[in-house]
Write a protein that holds these residues in place. Structure first.
Motif, PDB file in Angstrom:
ATOM      1  N   ASP A 129      -0.363   4.053  -2.527  1.00 31.81           N
ATOM      2  CA  ASP A 129      -1.624   4.660  -2.090  1.00 31.81           C
ATOM      3  C   ASP A 129      -1.418   5.565  -0.883  1.00 31.81           C
ATOM      4  OD1 ASP A 129      -3.007   3.376  -4.099  1.00 31.81           O
ATOM      5  OD2 ASP A 129      -3.566   1.668  -2.825  1.00 31.81           O
ATOM      6  N   ARG A 130      -0.567   5.119   0.069  1.00 29.01           N
ATOM      7  CA  ARG A 130      -0.310   5.946   1.259  1.00 29.01           C
ATOM      8  C   ARG A 130       0.419   7.236   0.885  1.00 29.01           C
ATOM      9  NH1 ARG A 130       2.315   1.786   5.368  1.00 29.01           N
ATOM     10  NH2 ARG A 130       4.021   2.654   4.192  1.00 29.01           N
ATOM     11  N   ASP A 178       0.802  -1.216   0.000  1.00 25.05           N
ATOM     12  CA  ASP A 178       0.000   0.000   0.000  1.00 25.05           C
ATOM     13  C   ASP A 178       0.843   1.278   0.000  1.00 25.05           C
ATOM     14  OD1 ASP A 178       1.024  -0.291   2.544  1.00 25.05           O
ATOM     15  OD2 ASP A 178      -0.838   0.304   3.549  1.00 25.05           O
TER      16      ASP A 178
END
Length: 155
Positions: free
Chosen positions: A32-33, A29
């Motif tokens: 996305d983070r 992730d």
């Protein structure tokens, strides 16, 4: 450098990449983070929450239609501004900040007005000519010293 050297370098880099992907893989992730972190930073810096609190319905009856109250917040710092017209067509800006303000500036292009915060975070700008301005504060928070900027607004 010949083709054999290029191929050997490519193989070496492929093995190194495989080692790092095995030992320390990129979190699934991460992208996305990072996108979310950049978006939140941009929102808090450039698009601080603006809430326009309109004057009461009775203001026009009382002759105070040349006033506005604006509230800006980025979740850590909040500023309340009361803007009123003066007799000479200029504007008076009364403000309150809920953080320890080290510097307060009202900026329009090359023009700048500077004030210090008084007790309870109060400050005021007198006789400011109408137009688009931005409020810039340097505040001390529990995280350290940072800059807080409002979006441009009309005086």
């Amino acid at each position: 450098m010949d083709n054999d050297d290029v191929a050997a370098d490519a193989a070496l880099f492929a093995r190194l990449r495989h080692v790092w992907e095995t030992v320390d893989p990129v979190p699934a992730d991460l992208i996305d983070r990072m996108v979310a972190a950049v978006a939140v930073h941009d929102l808090s810096r450039e698009y601080a929450l603006l809430t326009l609190t309109s004057a009461s319905d009775l203001a026009a009856v009382r002759g105070e239609s040349d006033t506005a109250t604006l509230q800006f917040s980025d979740g850590k710092t909040g500023v309340l501004l009361h803007i009123s017209a003066t007799e000479h067509g200029a504007r008076r800006v009364d403000g309150w900040v809920d953080a320890d303000a080290l510097a307060i500036r009202l900026v329009r292009g090359d023009q700048e007005w500077t004030r210090d915060a008084a007790e309870h975070g109060r400050f005021a700008f007198d006789d400011v000519t109408p137009g688009l301005v931005r409020l810039i504060l340097v505040v001390r928070t529990s995280d350290g010293i940072r800059e807080f900027q409002t979006p441009q607004f009309e005086l």
